[in-house]
Design a protein around this motif. Structure first.
Motif, mmCIF file in Angstrom:
data_model
loop_
_atom_site.group_PDB
_atom_site.id
_atom_site.type_symbol
_atom_site.label_atom_id
_atom_site.label_comp_id
_atom_site.label_asym_id
_atom_site.label_seq_id
_atom_site.Cartn_x
_atom_site.Cartn_y
_atom_site.Cartn_z
ATOM 1 N N LEU A 5 11.130 -2.659 -1.554
ATOM 2 C CA LEU A 5 10.675 -1.511 -0.762
ATOM 3 C C LEU A 5 10.325 -0.324 -1.655
ATOM 4 C CD1 LEU A 5 13.106 -1.886 2.246
ATOM 5 C CD2 LEU A 5 10.625 -2.169 2.297
ATOM 6 N N ASP A 6 10.222 -0.584 -2.955
ATOM 7 C CA ASP A 6 9.759 0.460 -3.879
ATOM 8 C C ASP A 6 8.252 0.314 -4.081
ATOM 9 O OD1 ASP A 6 12.205 1.657 -4.305
ATOM 10 O OD2 ASP A 6 12.770 0.127 -5.787
ATOM 11 N N PRO A 7 7.600 1.382 -4.513
ATOM 12 C CA PRO A 7 6.147 1.302 -4.719
ATOM 13 C C PRO A 7 5.796 0.130 -5.637
ATOM 14 C CG PRO A 7 6.878 3.576 -4.887
ATOM 15 C CD PRO A 7 8.123 2.727 -4.795
ATOM 16 N N PRO A 12 -2.758 2.945 -4.884
ATOM 17 C CA PRO A 12 -2.448 2.917 -3.446
ATOM 18 C C PRO A 12 -3.597 3.424 -2.564
ATOM 19 C CG PRO A 12 -0.930 4.377 -4.648
ATOM 20 C CD PRO A 12 -1.760 3.695 -5.667
ATOM 21 N N ASP A 13 -4.305 4.459 -3.014
ATOM 22 C CA ASP A 13 -5.402 4.982 -2.177
ATOM 23 C C ASP A 13 -6.521 3.958 -2.035
ATOM 24 O OD1 ASP A 13 -4.016 7.332 -1.919
ATOM 25 O OD2 ASP A 13 -5.199 8.430 -3.397
ATOM 26 N N GLY A 14 -6.797 3.241 -3.104
ATOM 27 C CA GLY A 14 -7.837 2.215 -3.048
ATOM 28 C C GLY A 14 -7.427 1.085 -2.110
ATOM 29 N N PHE A 15 -6.135 0.700 -2.188
ATOM 30 C CA PHE A 15 -5.625 -0.333 -1.280
ATOM 31 C C PHE A 15 -5.786 0.107 0.175
ATOM 32 C CE2 PHE A 15 -1.778 -0.646 1.366
ATOM 33 C CZ PHE A 15 -2.003 -1.909 1.907
ATOM 34 N N TYR A 16 -5.405 1.353 0.458
ATOM 35 C CA TYR A 16 -5.456 1.838 1.839
ATOM 36 C C TYR A 16 -6.894 1.847 2.357
ATOM 37 C CZ TYR A 16 -3.817 4.467 5.878
ATOM 38 O OH TYR A 16 -3.495 4.850 7.148
ATOM 39 N N ASP A 17 -7.796 2.217 1.465
ATOM 40 C CA ASP A 17 -9.224 2.188 1.779
ATOM 41 C C ASP A 17 -9.675 0.771 2.154
ATOM 42 O OD1 ASP A 17 -10.998 4.231 1.930
ATOM 43 O OD2 ASP A 17 -11.894 3.898 -0.050
ATOM 44 N N LEU A 19 -7.863 -1.636 3.252
ATOM 45 C CA LEU A 19 -7.235 -2.036 4.514
ATOM 46 C C LEU A 19 -8.043 -1.498 5.697
ATOM 47 C CD1 LEU A 19 -4.744 -3.323 5.890
ATOM 48 C CD2 LEU A 19 -3.594 -1.115 5.674
ATOM 49 N N LEU A 20 -8.384 -0.195 5.643
ATOM 50 C CA LEU A 20 -9.140 0.381 6.754
ATOM 51 C C LEU A 20 -10.553 -0.212 6.815
ATOM 52 C CD1 LEU A 20 -8.187 4.170 6.857
ATOM 53 C CD2 LEU A 20 -7.025 2.214 7.865
ATOM 54 N N HIS A 23 -11.087 -3.239 8.848
ATOM 55 C CA HIS A 23 -11.094 -3.052 10.300
ATOM 56 C C HIS A 23 -12.368 -2.388 10.814
ATOM 57 C CE1 HIS A 23 -6.924 -4.220 11.322
ATOM 58 N NE2 HIS A 23 -6.688 -3.877 10.053
ATOM 59 N N SER A 31 -9.169 -5.843 16.084
ATOM 60 C CA SER A 31 -8.307 -5.322 15.020
ATOM 61 C C SER A 31 -6.893 -5.879 15.134
ATOM 62 C CB SER A 31 -8.243 -3.794 15.099
ATOM 63 O OG SER A 31 -9.252 -3.212 14.323
ATOM 64 N N ASP A 32 -6.387 -5.952 16.379
ATOM 65 C CA ASP A 32 -5.051 -6.541 16.578
ATOM 66 C C ASP A 32 -5.027 -7.978 16.064
ATOM 67 O OD1 ASP A 32 -3.858 -4.333 17.669
ATOM 68 O OD2 ASP A 32 -4.201 -4.924 19.759
ATOM 69 N N ASN A 35 -4.971 -8.075 12.341
ATOM 70 C CA ASN A 35 -3.631 -7.769 11.817
ATOM 71 C C ASN A 35 -2.705 -8.981 11.919
ATOM 72 O OD1 ASN A 35 -4.049 -5.184 10.954
ATOM 73 N ND2 ASN A 35 -3.516 -4.244 12.929
ATOM 74 N N ARG B 369 -11.087 10.226 1.235
ATOM 75 C CA ARG B 369 -9.889 9.446 1.574
ATOM 76 C C ARG B 369 -8.798 10.333 2.161
ATOM 77 N NH1 ARG B 369 -9.409 5.594 -3.775
ATOM 78 N NH2 ARG B 369 -10.916 4.016 -3.111
ATOM 79 N N PHE B 397 8.283 2.820 -0.868
ATOM 80 C CA PHE B 397 6.974 2.213 -1.141
ATOM 81 C C PHE B 397 5.853 2.875 -0.341
ATOM 82 C CE2 PHE B 397 7.423 -0.075 2.838
ATOM 83 C CZ PHE B 397 6.110 -0.334 3.221
#
Ligand SMILES: Cc1cc2nc3c(=O)[nH]c(=O)nc-3n(C[C@H](O)[C@H](O)[C@H](O)COP(=O)(O)OP(=O)(O)OC[C@H]3O[C@@H](n4cnc5c(N)ncnc54)[C@H](O)[C@@H]3O)c2cc1C
Lengths: 60, 530
Positions: A5-7, A12-17, A19-20, A23, A31-32, A35, B369, B397
């Motif tokens: 549960l650690d980073p 991370p910003d690229g990953f989040y991008d 992910l979105l 969708h 989308s559901d 997922n 972003r 995380f």
């Protein structure tokens, strides 16, 4: 291997991008479904039932 | 009202150029942070510059408040940083809230061996006032009350029409740099486009002055619980007991009603009392509602006209990249313009455009972003966003995923070969990373082209194609090992005048250094040069 549960994600910003972006253009129902497929794929990648159970608890 | 932005610092005065047509080597339009930085840099390198501005004083309201380390290093090279860091506020504690809940807090620990702090909070008008004073001291001519109303670009010069209280006059320049802000009249007069994304959102800014003892922390709310606070809210400290408060209000709002001081006070009261239980006494110093865009010009160079700062690119304020990146534009352009004025090939200026267009894309990506995280555009992105915030409360995380704006860091210019495979943060293209040296700090030793020698022999200076790179020795400290050597036992780095790394090698290699210097000054095809 215990649940991490650690980073652990590089950029991370690229990953989040990403992910979105996966969708983009989907209806909420689509989308559901995406997922759900994604969770199943990632659980298979993890494999270890103890880790998956710990993740389910952390998410609940 | 604050006296700093009420005082004319460069009032209009009639100039002989208004009677006799004059041609200057460089004319800069716009005495904002970017135009002034560029003017000072050029003047320090012996280029006489004229700055034209339609106004005669610093900008009203605090505007940019967060200045990052790289900006401070550039300003320090120009002799402007000391009063700013003395005045600026440094904070290191931040709290992130999601609705009623504090999700987490963080403490930013400064890394050792840097002359400049990671960032300071300071009202933009203080930066501008310091730049004006320095510009005057180094002989820059700032002509207030001079509005450019016409521009024609020729092959060998640019012709301007400048309006003044005494009427218009023509003026010519070998090179024109447009630093005339986001609405850039020069861009419009040349018929150039400014494409990008407009965010459908309004932000209310209130600069609040409180004498009360209030913690110097950055507070950021997602979904703030206070009455009518909108979708996010931010509280941030500036000098002079002034606090910047931001409320994200959404798209369909009544601007006049929202700017009613009574309404603003209701929101501010709720915010300030949420953590301390009481409302301290405060004054509203400055309020404004703004919308924002992320867009840029396709090309920053158009013949003899160069665009820099907000005129060339505009970003949303999250991550404080507007003024910070504009000052890096000036830093990139100044030494190249000097070389071209000294007889160098003008395609060196194409590298200014290419590198800063690349940087603008990176800045736009980061601020887009952050904006998307603050304002999820679909129900699914809202679900993910809220999930990240929920998880961040108990699991480390998720915290790096929370994005309320990333601090501005200099970009790493692409396409340069790495002869060392050393640490990533100092790879070719990156800005040099400061370290403590015997006499102070590395950034204080750097002027013009430099060779950084670490545990390696090199001549005192290397002259190539008219420029000289001086040797600067770095001591063998842990920080130098971590930042410059990695697994290598020795290294030599070549730095440009803007302190970006051109190349690095495990030992002094004269041919490689000469080739890298030629490439950096646009003299790759030396064979065909006279
Ligand atoms: C609310 C807000 C918050 C912000 N926060 C931050 C932050 O925290 N960090 C950050 O880095 N940035 C921030 N910014 C952005 C920052 O203010 C700008 O990026 C910065 O001012 C750009 O500088 P500039 O020199 O390019 O242009 P400007 O500062 O806009 O200067 C342009 C100058 O050109 C002059 N001019 C215009 N037209 C003419 C003409 N025809 N003839 C002569 N002169 C002319 C104008 O009078 C002006 O002086 C913020 C902006 C806003 C609005």
């Amino acid at each position: 291997m215990p649940l991490n549960l650690d980073p652990n994600i590089v950029d991370p910003d690229g990953f989040y991008d990403d992910l979105l972006a996966a969708h983009m253009g989907l209806s909420h129902a689509e989308s559901d479904a995406l997922n759900a497929r994604l969770i199943l794929i990632l659980c298979n990648q993890i494999g270890d039932r103890d880790v998956i159970r710990a993740a389910l608890r952390a998410a609940r | 009202m604050n006296a700093v932005f009420d005082t004319p610092l460069y009032p209009y005065a009639w100039h002989a150029d208004q009677d006799t047509l004059a041609r200057h080597r460089v004319v800069i339009v716009g005495a904002g942070p970017v135009g002034l930085t560029l003017a000072i840099d050029l003047a320090l390198q012996g280029v006489a510059v004229v700055v034209l501005d339609d106004n005669d004083r610093v900008s009203t309201g605090s505007r940019a408040i967060c200045f990052a380390k790289r900006t401070l290093e550039i300003l320090d090279r120009l002799g402007v940083a000391a009063p700013l860091t003395a005045k600026g506020v440094q904070w290191n504690k931040g709290r992130v809230f999601f609705g009623e809940r504090e999700v987490y807090d963080f403490t930013l620990l400064a890394e050792d061996g840097h002359k400049q702090p990671a960032f300071i909070n300071l009202q933009q008008y203080y930066l501008e006032a310091a730049l004006v004073a320095r510009a005057h001291a180094v002989g820059v001519q700032i002509r207030g009350g001079n509005r450019v109303i016409g521009v024609v670009s020729h092959d060998d010069h640019v012709a301007l029409t400048v309006d003044t209280p005494d009427g218009p006059y023509p003026l010519e320049a070998d090179w024109l740099v447009a630093c005339d802000g986001a609405r850039s009249p020069l861009r419009d007069m040349l018929g150039l486009a400014f494409e990008g994304r407009v965010f459908e959102d309004n932000f209310l800014i209130a600069d609040v002055k409180m004498a009360a003892d209030f913690p110097t922390e950055r507070w950021f709310w997602f979904a703030p619980p206070f009455e009518g606070a909108g979708r996010s809210a931010l509280l941030h400290k500036q000098p002079d007991d002034v606090w910047r408060i931001d409320f994200q209000l959404g798209w369909d709002i009544d601007r006049t009603a929202e700017l009613d001081p009574v309404r603003i006070r209701t929101r501010v009261d709720a915010m300030l009392s949420s953590q301390t239980g009481a409302v301290p006494a405060y004054d509203l110093e400055w309020t404004s509602i703004y919308t924002f865009q992320c867009r840029r010009m396709e090309k920053f160079r158009h013949g003899r006209v160069l665009f820099a700062g907000d005129a060339a690119h505009q970003v949303s304020p999250f991550g404080a990249r507007g003024a910070n990146s504009g000052i890096q534009d000036a830093d990139n352009l100044a030494w190249k313009l000097v070389l071209v004025l000294d007889g160098g090939r003008d395609d060196l200026l194409d590298t200014y455009a290419a590198e800063r267009e690349f940087a603008a894309d990176e800045n736009i990506l980061h601020s887009t972003r952050a904006t998307d995280f603050l304002t999820p555009k679909t129900s699914m992105s809202q679900i993910f966003r809220d999930a990240v915030l929920d998880l961040a409360a108990s699991h480390a995380f998720a915290r790096p995923l929370v994005n309320s704006g990333r601090l501005s860091v200099p970009c790493i210019y692409p396409g340069l070969a790495d002869g060392l495979a050393g640490p990533g943060l100092t790879r070719p293209g990156a800005a040099c990373v400061d370290v403590a040296v015997d006499q102070g700090f590395l950034v204080e030793q750097l002027h013009g082209f430099c060779m950084l020698a670490i545990n390696c022999d090199a001549p005192e200076a290397l002259r190539e194609a008219g420029v000289v790179a001086r040797r600067v020795d770095l001591p063998m400290t842990d920080a130098v090992r971590a930042r410059y050597l990695g697994d290598a036992s020795a290294a030599i780095y070549l730095l440009r005048p803007d302190q970006h790394i051109v190349g690095r090698w495990p030992a002094y290699d004269e041919d490689a250094l000469r080739a890298a210097m030629r490439a950096a000054i646009g003299k790759n095809e030396d064979a065909i040069e006279p």
